[in-house]
Motif scaffolding. Structure first.
Motif, PDB file in Angstrom:
ATOM      1  N   GLU A 182      -6.342   3.624  -0.147  1.00 10.78           N
ATOM      2  CA  GLU A 182      -6.750   4.970  -0.558  1.00 10.78           C
ATOM      3  C   GLU A 182      -5.928   6.038   0.162  1.00 10.78           C
ATOM      4  OE1 GLU A 182     -11.001   7.116  -1.270  1.00 10.78           O
ATOM      5  OE2 GLU A 182     -10.645   6.304   0.735  1.00 10.78           O
ATOM      6  N   ARG A 183      -5.693   5.854   1.466  1.00 14.09           N
ATOM      7  CA  ARG A 183      -4.902   6.840   2.207  1.00 14.09           C
ATOM      8  C   ARG A 183      -3.474   6.901   1.673  1.00 14.09           C
ATOM      9  NH1 ARG A 183      -7.601   4.522   6.652  1.00 14.09           N
ATOM     10  NH2 ARG A 183      -5.727   3.400   7.303  1.00 14.09           N
ATOM     11  N   THR A 184      -2.926   5.744   1.346  1.00 13.61           N
ATOM     12  CA  THR A 184      -1.576   5.712   0.777  1.00 13.61           C
ATOM     13  C   THR A 184      -1.534   6.418  -0.574  1.00 13.61           C
ATOM     14  OG1 THR A 184      -1.163   3.596   1.874  1.00 13.61           O
ATOM     15  CG2 THR A 184       0.322   4.204   0.082  1.00 13.61           C
ATOM     16  N   VAL A 185      -2.531   6.156  -1.401  1.00 13.95           N
ATOM     17  CA  VAL A 185      -2.602   6.781  -2.723  1.00 13.95           C
ATOM     18  C   VAL A 185      -2.676   8.296  -2.591  1.00 13.95           C
ATOM     19  CG1 VAL A 185      -4.110   7.123  -4.722  1.00 13.95           C
ATOM     20  CG2 VAL A 185      -3.560   4.808  -3.954  1.00 13.95           C
ATOM     21  N   LYS A 186      -3.524   8.786  -1.708  1.00 15.28           N
ATOM     22  CA  LYS A 186      -3.668  10.228  -1.540  1.00 15.28           C
ATOM     23  C   LYS A 186      -2.393  10.863  -0.996  1.00 15.28           C
ATOM     24  CE  LYS A 186      -8.685  10.422  -0.933  1.00 15.28           C
ATOM     25  NZ  LYS A 186      -9.805  10.754  -0.001  1.00 15.28           N
ATOM     26  N   SER A 187      -1.744  10.170  -0.048  1.00 16.07           N
ATOM     27  CA  SER A 187      -0.508  10.698   0.508  1.00 16.07           C
ATOM     28  C   SER A 187       0.583  10.800  -0.547  1.00 16.07           C
ATOM     29  CB  SER A 187      -0.047   9.800   1.661  1.00 16.07           C
ATOM     30  OG  SER A 187       1.214  10.199   2.140  1.00 16.07           O
ATOM     31  N   GLU A 188       0.738   9.737  -1.340  1.00 16.77           N
ATOM     32  CA  GLU A 188       1.781   9.724  -2.361  1.00 16.77           C
ATOM     33  C   GLU A 188       1.455  10.700  -3.495  1.00 16.77           C
ATOM     34  OE1 GLU A 188       4.785   8.149  -2.285  1.00 16.77           O
ATOM     35  OE2 GLU A 188       4.102   7.912  -0.223  1.00 16.77           O
ATOM     36  N   LYS A 189       0.170  10.874  -3.776  1.00 16.96           N
ATOM     37  CA  LYS A 189      -0.203  11.806  -4.834  1.00 16.96           C
ATOM     38  C   LYS A 189       0.123  13.236  -4.425  1.00 16.96           C
ATOM     39  CE  LYS A 189      -1.845  12.483  -8.905  1.00 16.96           C
ATOM     40  NZ  LYS A 189      -1.107  11.941 -10.064  1.00 16.96           N
ATOM     41  N   SER A 190      -0.006  13.544  -3.135  1.00 17.17           N
ATOM     42  CA  SER A 190       0.339  14.891  -2.676  1.00 17.17           C
ATOM     43  C   SER A 190       1.836  15.153  -2.784  1.00 17.17           C
ATOM     44  CB  SER A 190      -0.117  15.081  -1.227  1.00 17.17           C
ATOM     45  OG  SER A 190       0.616  14.237  -0.347  1.00 17.17           O
ATOM     46  N   CYS A 191       2.643  14.092  -2.694  1.00 23.69           N
ATOM     47  CA  CYS A 191       4.095  14.244  -2.834  1.00 23.69           C
ATOM     48  C   CYS A 191       4.519  14.366  -4.294  1.00 23.69           C
ATOM     49  CB  CYS A 191       4.807  13.052  -2.181  1.00 23.69           C
ATOM     50  SG  CYS A 191       4.552  12.897  -0.416  1.00 23.69           S
ATOM     51  N   SER A 192       3.820  13.655  -5.192  1.00 23.37           N
ATOM     52  CA  SER A 192       4.166  13.669  -6.623  1.00 23.37           C
ATOM     53  C   SER A 192       2.896  13.875  -7.436  1.00 23.37           C
ATOM     54  CB  SER A 192       4.848  12.355  -7.020  1.00 23.37           C
ATOM     55  OG  SER A 192       5.997  12.117  -6.242  1.00 23.37           O
ATOM     56  N   PRO A 193       2.390  15.099  -7.490  1.00 25.02           N
ATOM     57  CA  PRO A 193       1.089  15.335  -8.132  1.00 25.02           C
ATOM     58  C   PRO A 193       1.076  15.121  -9.636  1.00 25.02           C
ATOM     59  CG  PRO A 193       2.133  17.415  -7.520  1.00 25.02           C
ATOM     60  CD  PRO A 193       2.965  16.338  -6.909  1.00 25.02           C
ATOM     61  N   ASN A 194       2.241  15.146 -10.295  1.00 29.83           N
ATOM     62  CA  ASN A 194       2.270  15.047 -11.757  1.00 29.83           C
ATOM     63  C   ASN A 194       2.576  13.642 -12.268  1.00 29.83           C
ATOM     64  OD1 ASN A 194       1.787  17.853 -12.083  1.00 29.83           O
ATOM     65  ND2 ASN A 194       3.958  18.268 -11.681  1.00 29.83           N
ATOM     66  N   LYS A 195       2.726  12.690 -11.368  1.00 30.84           N
ATOM     67  CA  LYS A 195       3.032  11.325 -11.783  1.00 30.84           C
ATOM     68  C   LYS A 195       1.836  10.415 -11.539  1.00 30.84           C
ATOM     69  CE  LYS A 195       6.845  10.665  -9.413  1.00 30.84           C
ATOM     70  NZ  LYS A 195       8.082  10.003  -8.942  1.00 30.84           N
ATOM     71  N   PRO A 196       1.615   9.447 -12.429  1.00 28.54           N
ATOM     72  CA  PRO A 196       0.528   8.495 -12.191  1.00 28.54           C
ATOM     73  C   PRO A 196       0.912   7.508 -11.098  1.00 28.54           C
ATOM     74  CG  PRO A 196       1.773   7.831 -14.121  1.00 28.54           C
ATOM     75  CD  PRO A 196       2.361   9.154 -13.664  1.00 28.54           C
ATOM     76  N   ILE A 197      -0.066   6.869 -10.518  1.00 33.74           N
ATOM     77  CA  ILE A 197       0.151   5.790  -9.554  1.00 33.74           C
ATOM     78  C   ILE A 197      -0.453   4.524 -10.140  1.00 33.74           C
ATOM     79  CG2 ILE A 197      -0.411   4.919  -7.248  1.00 33.74           C
ATOM     80  CD1 ILE A 197      -0.398   7.758  -6.230  1.00 33.74           C
ATOM     81  N   TYR A 198       0.354   3.486 -10.213  1.00 33.52           N
ATOM     82  CA  TYR A 198      -0.093   2.201 -10.749  1.00 33.52           C
ATOM     83  C   TYR A 198      -0.621   1.333  -9.614  1.00 33.52           C
ATOM     84  CZ  TYR A 198       2.027   3.049 -15.332  1.00 33.52           C
ATOM     85  OH  TYR A 198       2.332   3.545 -16.569  1.00 33.52           O
ATOM     86  N   LEU A 199      -1.805   0.776  -9.810  1.00 31.08           N
ATOM     87  CA  LEU A 199      -2.362  -0.205  -8.887  1.00 31.08           C
ATOM     88  C   LEU A 199      -2.430  -1.533  -9.626  1.00 31.08           C
ATOM     89  CD1 LEU A 199      -5.308   1.785  -7.217  1.00 31.08           C
ATOM     90  CD2 LEU A 199      -2.940   1.561  -6.451  1.00 31.08           C
ATOM     91  N   VAL A 200      -1.560  -2.459  -9.259  1.00 31.56           N
ATOM     92  CA  VAL A 200      -1.533  -3.776  -9.887  1.00 31.56           C
ATOM     93  C   VAL A 200      -2.175  -4.756  -8.916  1.00 31.56           C
ATOM     94  CG1 VAL A 200      -0.087  -5.612 -10.819  1.00 31.56           C
ATOM     95  CG2 VAL A 200       0.553  -3.222 -11.165  1.00 31.56           C
ATOM     96  N   GLY A 201      -3.328  -5.283  -9.277  1.00 28.93           N
ATOM     97  CA  GLY A 201      -4.044  -6.172  -8.377  1.00 28.93           C
ATOM     98  C   GLY A 201      -4.447  -7.457  -9.053  1.00 28.93           C
ATOM     99  N   GLU A 202      -4.408  -8.543  -8.291  1.00 33.27           N
ATOM    100  CA  GLU A 202      -4.884  -9.816  -8.811  1.00 33.27           C
ATOM    101  C   GLU A 202      -6.025 -10.311  -7.921  1.00 33.27           C
ATOM    102  OE1 GLU A 202      -1.925 -12.827  -8.747  1.00 33.27           O
ATOM    103  OE2 GLU A 202      -1.279 -12.425  -6.691  1.00 33.27           O
ATOM    104  N   SER A 203      -7.041 -10.892  -8.531  1.00 28.64           N
ATOM    105  CA  SER A 203      -8.175 -11.447  -7.806  1.00 28.64           C
ATOM    106  C   SER A 203      -8.824 -10.373  -6.938  1.00 28.64           C
ATOM    107  CB  SER A 203      -7.706 -12.652  -6.991  1.00 28.64           C
ATOM    108  OG  SER A 203      -8.778 -13.318  -6.396  1.00 28.64           O
ATOM    109  N   ILE A 204      -8.822 -10.556  -5.610  1.00 28.11           N
ATOM    110  CA  ILE A 204      -9.444  -9.565  -4.734  1.00 28.11           C
ATOM    111  C   ILE A 204      -8.641  -8.271  -4.721  1.00 28.11           C
ATOM    112  CG2 ILE A 204      -8.255 -10.280  -2.611  1.00 28.11           C
ATOM    113  CD1 ILE A 204     -10.955  -9.815  -1.170  1.00 28.11           C
ATOM    114  N   GLY A 205      -7.334  -8.344  -4.993  1.00 28.72           N
ATOM    115  CA  GLY A 205      -6.531  -7.132  -5.103  1.00 28.72           C
ATOM    116  C   GLY A 205      -7.006  -6.253  -6.246  1.00 28.72           C
ATOM    117  N   ALA A 206      -7.487  -6.878  -7.337  1.00 33.86           N
ATOM    118  CA  ALA A 206      -8.052  -6.113  -8.451  1.00 33.86           C
ATOM    119  C   ALA A 206      -9.333  -5.407  -8.015  1.00 33.86           C
ATOM    120  CB  ALA A 206      -8.329  -7.037  -9.629  1.00 33.86           C
ATOM    121  N   CYS A 207     -10.113  -6.054  -7.133  1.00 33.97           N
ATOM    122  CA  CYS A 207     -11.321  -5.408  -6.606  1.00 33.97           C
ATOM    123  C   CYS A 207     -10.956  -4.188  -5.764  1.00 33.97           C
ATOM    124  CB  CYS A 207     -12.116  -6.404  -5.772  1.00 33.97           C
ATOM    125  SG  CYS A 207     -12.854  -7.758  -6.710  1.00 33.97           S
ATOM    126  N   ILE A 208      -9.889  -4.302  -4.955  1.00 34.73           N
ATOM    127  CA  ILE A 208      -9.444  -3.160  -4.158  1.00 34.73           C
ATOM    128  C   ILE A 208      -9.053  -2.007  -5.077  1.00 34.73           C
ATOM    129  CG2 ILE A 208      -7.693  -2.347  -2.531  1.00 34.73           C
ATOM    130  CD1 ILE A 208      -7.573  -5.179  -1.392  1.00 34.73           C
TER     131      ILE A 208
END
Length: 709
Positions: A182-208
């Protein structure tokens, strides 16, 4: 290449990273990639900090990646003109990877180092496009972070890829991992507010990924979830974990369900497996390779899942499942669930359906032969799957024109496979008209330079689309972009289809939803656009209405074409009456018991077009006609003489003249259909038997003749 290792982030190491790895050291520097390093340099660049520092005034010394250039030399997005070469990597350019590569690359990563979870970026991801969105890969229970090893090169062309590595002995709880991401997502979103962030997760990574999305509903996230562990309480792991305490180490790895963490479907995980169909030689080699991979897998599993760590991760799976399921109502992000049909760890197919009904913006893609570790298996291309589902975008809103990526040769072949039977059974005849009015065999009469608009008759069920796209692409190198009904892009429509990926091939081929804005954008890029004025009313016509045009009264396309001086190419196609006979049309179906329920779901809840038009064209009821197949005849295409719009922009501002040109185009389409209906009566190969005999005598690749021109 030598074994990979994570560089300690010291001042001296940062200088080495800037010259030898994928990122420059400063956190706020533009993320541009340098060429691949020499073999003696590490494969990864590591971020050992939990959060990137706040932006500082630092300038990267790296050169930006070159922009894609089309045939006219215009820098920017993907080329949209005839003859353009796809820029994405195809199978022939990708170095094959398998489980053995995953193990070899992971050995240095799983050595105990006492460090916390961290991000790293594989060097082989290469140089991506300008403005690429960030993709964060969240691994499964193994925690290594190399689960996308088969996809690094392809994904790296369009994404900025960071992979999460969780050390073997790390004991960060599930909520701690969610905080970290979450901290990484928020930090990167502040740098690029107009771009989406993809979270690709498998198994427990999908839960995260789901947990981060639930806690941040206002951040633009796109979730790609492979076999989510949200169904842990329904899985065999839940019951087997109770008996794990009594199993001595390292025998715990030999329990079949735990062994499936990595090994999965051995054959599909070999480096030789790339497609569902293999030659006998490749299949034998892949089988021997997969069998040889089993002993290294067992020893490697002992390293990444010692009994103590496995017990910890099973507890974390349980807590992750409870945590996420209690917060599903808060997830607003786009989600694409990849569900395996042979997942031996979780009931992934059923869980995907449950999650899709709980999440308001979710779609599913099923892989019936896939195991739990679907990303390590061959036969799946993650980038193709994302694009086919309509989930690839570079900004806050999906733009079907500017966000489109050209097909690779392999993608084109797979996307057009469903139409191959038409070529085999009906040997389509292609005719075109030269500027002097002569009709010739082939497509020589179609200009190579765009922009151009192909206007024609929409055959029943759109049966002409396959040959139309493939022949133009293969013979004239023209990439046709179709204007399609919004039904093909709607989530609710997918839920009605027996296969949720039914329309993925259309999106991959470049179809866009019908709108004036999309038509404008395509012409401004000098594209070749396929437009059917008759739309769904023509493609889903009723009994006795074949070859009848259902065009609106307004000259919809004329003024737009004249504005961009686009060439208009009228065309006709016949042969649907040689393929099938309609048994039940819409008028018949609505009289059947209970059909009104399905009709309401399809037509009343769907996006409606031309509601303000007059005449039959506004009655675009969507339905599936009941057809009786015939012994296949033949398809015939005729492209009329191109109508130049150059220099006519001012002239066609006059409504009367625009209407005259509109009626002229309609007349040309009718003339093409009439010509083909008359000429096909003289075709000695109209029936399938003479065609088969000709091909037996001359080879199945030989072009079957037709009538004399």
């Amino acid at each position: 290449m030598v074994g990979s290792r994570l560089l300690p982030v010291t001042n001296s190491a940062r200088a080495q990273m800037a010259s030898a790895t994928t990122f420059s050291a400063p956190a706020n520097a533009p993320r541009r990639r340098s060429p691949p390093p020499p073999p003696h340099l590490p494969r990864f660049h590591a971020f050992s900090r939990n959060l990137r520092p706040a932006p500082a005034a630092v300038t990267s010394k790296m050169e930006p990646a070159p922009a894609i250039t089309d045939r006219q030399g215009t820098a920017g997005g993907p080329p949209e003109v005839a003859g353009a070469v796809p820029k994405l990597l195809d199978e022939s350019e990708i170095e094959p990877r398998g489980v053995r590569d995953y193990i070899d690359w992971s050995r240095d990563l799983v050595r105990p180092d006492g460090g916390p979870p961290r991000w790293f970026s594989p060097l082989e991801c290469g140089s991506r496009e300008k403005g690429s969105p960030l993709l964060l890969f969240l691994p499964g229970i193994d925690g290594v972070g190399l689960g996308l090893i088969r996809h690094h090169q392809r994904l790296g062309k369009v994404f900025d890829i960071w992979c999460l590595h969780i050390p073997v002995m790390d004991r960060t709880p599930f909520e701690g991992l969610v905080d970290f991401v979450e901290r990484t997502v928020k930090s990167e979103k502040s740098c690029s507010p107009n771009k989406p962030i993809y979270l690709v997760g498998e198994s427990i990574g999908a839960c995260i990924a789901l947990a981060v999305a639930a806690r941040n509903p206002n951040i633009d996230l796109i979730l790609i979830l492979a076999n989510p562990a949200t169904s842990f309480c329904k899985s065999q792991l839940h019951s087997l974990s109770v008996f794990l305490d009594v199993v001595p180490e390292p025998l715990h790895i030999n329990i079949p369900y735990f062994l499936n963490f990595i090994t999965g479907n051995h054959m599909r995980m070999s480096s030789t497996y790339a497609k569902s169909v293999l030659s006998l030689q490749k299949a034998a080699w892949g089988l021997s390779e997969s069998l040889a991979d089993i002993p290294p897998c067992l020893s490697f599993l002992v390293n990444i899942l010692p009994k103590e760590s496995l017990l910890w991760k099973l507890k974390m799976l349980r807590s992750a499942s409870f945590y996420v399921n209690s917060r599903l109502h808060a997830v607003k992000a786009q989600a694409l669930i990849l569900a395996s049909g042979r997942d031996q760890l979780f009931p992934s197919r059923e869980e995907a359906e449950r999650l899709c009904s709980a999440l308001p913006n979710c779609r599913i893609r099923h892989f019936k032969d896939g195991g739990h570790n679907i990303f390590l298996e061959g036969g799946i291309d993650l980038l193709t799957t994302i694009r086919g589902a309509g989930y690839f975008r570079r900004s806050s809103q999906l733009d079907y024109v500017s966000d489109y990526l050209l097909l690779t040769p392999d993608e084109f072949q797979k996307a057009t496979e469903q139409y191959r039977w038409i070529d085999l059974a009906m040997s389509p005849v292609m005719l075109s008209t030269l500027e002097d009015g002569r009709v010739v065999k082939g497509l020589a009469g179609i200009p190579l330079e765009g922009p151009a608009v192909l206007i024609g008759y929409h055959m029943l069920m759109g049966l002409e689309l396959g040959p139309l796209f493939t022949r133009l692409f293969l013979e004239r190198k023209i990439h046709l972009r179709g204007i399609a009904h919004p039904f093909m892009f709607d989530r609710a429509s997918e839920l009605l289809m027996p296969d949720s990926s039914s329309f993925d091939s259309h999106r991959l081929l470049g179809a866009v939803p019908a709108s004036a804005a999309n038509f404008y954008k395509l012409l401004s890029r000098k594209s070749f656009v396929l437009l059917y004025p008759g739309g769904a009313r023509e493609a889903l016509h009723k009994k006795g209405e074949h070859y009848k045009l259902f065009w609106p009264e307004e000259p919809e396309f004329v003024r737009m074409a004249s504005r961009f001086e686009a060439t208009i190419i009228p065309f006709g196609v016949v042969g649907e009456d040689d393929i099938s006979e309609m048994l039940l049309d819409y008028d018949d179906l609505v009289n059947l018991p209970f059909y009104d329920i399905l009709d309401k779901r399809i037509n009343q809840d769907a996006v409606r077009l031309r509601t303000e038009s007059t005449g039959e064209v506004r009655n675009q009821a969507l339905y599936l006609p009941i057809l009786l197949p015939k012994i296949p005849g033949r398809l015939y295409f005729l492209f009329g003489r191109p109508i130049e719009m150059r220099g006519r922009r001012e002239e066609l501002k006059d409504k009367y003249k625009a209407q005259q040109l509109y009626m002229h185009v309609k007349s040309e389409v009718k003339n093409c259909i009439t010509y083909l209906k008359e000429k096909r009566e003289k075709d000695p190969y109209r029936n399938i038997l003479p065609r088969l005999l000709y091909q037996l005598a001359n080879g199945y690749t030989a072009e079957v003749p037709t009538f004399e021109l």
